[in-house]
Scaffold this motif. Structure first.
Motif, PDB file in Angstrom:
ATOM      1  N   TYR A  17       0.038  11.853   5.907  1.00 16.17           N
ATOM      2  CA  TYR A  17      -1.397  11.540   5.884  1.00 16.17           C
ATOM      3  C   TYR A  17      -1.965  11.688   4.474  1.00 16.17           C
ATOM      4  CZ  TYR A  17      -6.392  12.185   6.680  1.00 16.17           C
ATOM      5  OH  TYR A  17      -7.760  12.098   6.615  1.00 16.17           O
ATOM      6  N   VAL A  18      -1.528  12.716   3.764  1.00 19.89           N
ATOM      7  CA  VAL A  18      -2.005  12.944   2.406  1.00 19.89           C
ATOM      8  C   VAL A  18      -1.439  11.902   1.444  1.00 19.89           C
ATOM      9  CG1 VAL A  18      -1.906  14.561   0.469  1.00 19.89           C
ATOM     10  CG2 VAL A  18      -2.430  15.390   2.758  1.00 19.89           C
ATOM     11  N   ALA A  19      -0.173  11.532   1.618  1.00 13.37           N
ATOM     12  CA  ALA A  19       0.496  10.644   0.668  1.00 13.37           C
ATOM     13  C   ALA A  19       0.225   9.166   0.918  1.00 13.37           C
ATOM     14  CB  ALA A  19       1.999  10.892   0.710  1.00 13.37           C
ATOM     15  N   TRP A  20      -0.086   8.779   2.135  1.00 12.90           N
ATOM     16  CA  TRP A  20      -0.183   7.356   2.483  1.00 12.90           C
ATOM     17  C   TRP A  20      -1.161   6.567   1.618  1.00 12.90           C
ATOM     18  CZ3 TRP A  20       3.227   4.734   5.069  1.00 12.90           C
ATOM     19  CH2 TRP A  20       2.920   3.443   5.455  1.00 12.90           C
ATOM     20  N   PRO A  21      -2.367   7.071   1.313  1.00 12.98           N
ATOM     21  CA  PRO A  21      -3.279   6.268   0.476  1.00 12.98           C
ATOM     22  C   PRO A  21      -2.778   6.068  -0.951  1.00 12.98           C
ATOM     23  CG  PRO A  21      -4.462   8.050   1.565  1.00 12.98           C
ATOM     24  CD  PRO A  21      -3.016   8.269   1.820  1.00 12.98           C
ATOM     25  N   ILE A  22      -1.925   6.929  -1.447  1.00 13.26           N
ATOM     26  CA  ILE A  22      -1.464   6.848  -2.830  1.00 13.26           C
ATOM     27  C   ILE A  22      -0.303   5.862  -2.979  1.00 13.26           C
ATOM     28  CG2 ILE A  22      -0.495   8.219  -4.731  1.00 13.26           C
ATOM     29  CD1 ILE A  22      -1.931  10.628  -3.458  1.00 13.26           C
ATOM     30  N   ILE A  23       0.474   5.663  -1.934  1.00 14.77           N
ATOM     31  CA  ILE A  23       1.686   4.844  -2.026  1.00 14.77           C
ATOM     32  C   ILE A  23       1.403   3.416  -2.511  1.00 14.77           C
ATOM     33  CG2 ILE A  23       3.598   3.851  -0.693  1.00 14.77           C
ATOM     34  CD1 ILE A  23       3.585   6.425   0.977  1.00 14.77           C
ATOM     35  N   PRO A  24       0.433   2.689  -1.970  1.00 17.48           N
ATOM     36  CA  PRO A  24       0.227   1.308  -2.444  1.00 17.48           C
ATOM     37  C   PRO A  24      -0.301   1.210  -3.877  1.00 17.48           C
ATOM     38  CG  PRO A  24      -0.904   1.666  -0.353  1.00 17.48           C
ATOM     39  CD  PRO A  24      -0.409   2.978  -0.826  1.00 17.48           C
ATOM     40  N   GLN A  25      -0.855   2.274  -4.420  1.00 12.42           N
ATOM     41  CA  GLN A  25      -1.435   2.229  -5.759  1.00 12.42           C
ATOM     42  C   GLN A  25      -0.385   2.276  -6.861  1.00 12.42           C
ATOM     43  OE1 GLN A  25      -4.176   5.469  -5.885  1.00 12.42           O
ATOM     44  NE2 GLN A  25      -5.518   4.592  -4.334  1.00 12.42           N
ATOM     45  N   GLY A  28       4.877   0.985 -10.833  1.00  7.11           N
ATOM     46  CA  GLY A  28       6.131   1.025 -11.586  1.00  7.11           C
ATOM     47  C   GLY A  28       7.348   1.083 -10.677  1.00  7.11           C
ATOM     48  N   PHE A  29       8.488   0.693 -11.242  1.00 10.44           N
ATOM     49  CA  PHE A  29       9.737   0.701 -10.480  1.00 10.44           C
ATOM     50  C   PHE A  29      10.133   2.112 -10.074  1.00 10.44           C
ATOM     51  CE2 PHE A  29      14.378   1.170 -10.517  1.00 10.44           C
ATOM     52  CZ  PHE A  29      14.672   0.369  -9.418  1.00 10.44           C
ATOM     53  N   VAL A  30       9.994   3.055 -10.991  1.00 12.03           N
ATOM     54  CA  VAL A  30      10.370   4.435 -10.712  1.00 12.03           C
ATOM     55  C   VAL A  30       9.470   5.015  -9.618  1.00 12.03           C
ATOM     56  CG1 VAL A  30      10.602   6.747 -11.699  1.00 12.03           C
ATOM     57  CG2 VAL A  30      11.273   4.753 -13.030  1.00 12.03           C
ATOM     58  N   ALA A  31       8.184   4.679  -9.668  1.00 10.14           N
ATOM     59  CA  ALA A  31       7.255   5.161  -8.646  1.00 10.14           C
ATOM     60  C   ALA A  31       7.613   4.586  -7.273  1.00 10.14           C
ATOM     61  CB  ALA A  31       5.830   4.792  -9.009  1.00 10.14           C
ATOM     62  N   LYS A  32       7.944   3.321  -7.230  1.00  9.48           N
ATOM     63  CA  LYS A  32       8.340   2.704  -5.957  1.00  9.48           C
ATOM     64  C   LYS A  32       9.642   3.318  -5.444  1.00  9.48           C
ATOM     65  CE  LYS A  32       6.007  -1.665  -6.652  1.00  9.48           C
ATOM     66  NZ  LYS A  32       6.121  -3.103  -6.809  1.00  9.48           N
ATOM     67  N   LEU A  33      10.559   3.594  -6.354  1.00 13.05           N
ATOM     68  CA  LEU A  33      11.812   4.233  -5.970  1.00 13.05           C
ATOM     69  C   LEU A  33      11.554   5.634  -5.414  1.00 13.05           C
ATOM     70  CD1 LEU A  33      14.888   3.765  -6.019  1.00 13.05           C
ATOM     71  CD2 LEU A  33      14.895   4.870  -8.262  1.00 13.05           C
TER      72      LEU A  33
END
Length: 75
Positions: A17-25, A28-33
């Motif tokens: 719940y805490v992390a979900w809003p941050i994921i689409p923002q 970078g490749f490393v962040a997506k990984l």
């Protein structure tokens, strides 16, 4: 001890719940990984706890000790 399993599932749900809003923002490749690995770990945690909740796997050692202690006190 089902309440331990439920508490672990609630903690995992809260972290998602805490992390979900941050994921689409993240762009970078490393962040997506990182987020892909984080979500894969989340799925493993939830799956393992559901398996414990449905008693598909044996409970952890800590919970086994408490079950043995309860059974010994009942006899």
């Amino acid at each position: 001890m089902r309440h331990y399993v439920v508490l672990r599932l609630l903690l995992a749900a809260f972290l998602l719940y805490v992390a979900w809003p941050i994921i689409p923002q993240e762009t970078g490749f490393v962040a997506k990984l990182f987020w892909g690995g984080w979500l894969a770990f989340f799925i493993l945690v939830v799956g393992g706890n559901f398996a414990a909740l449905l008693q598909i796997v044996t409970p952890p050692v800590m919970e086994q000790k408490e079950l043995r202690r309860r059974q010994a006190s009942n006899h």
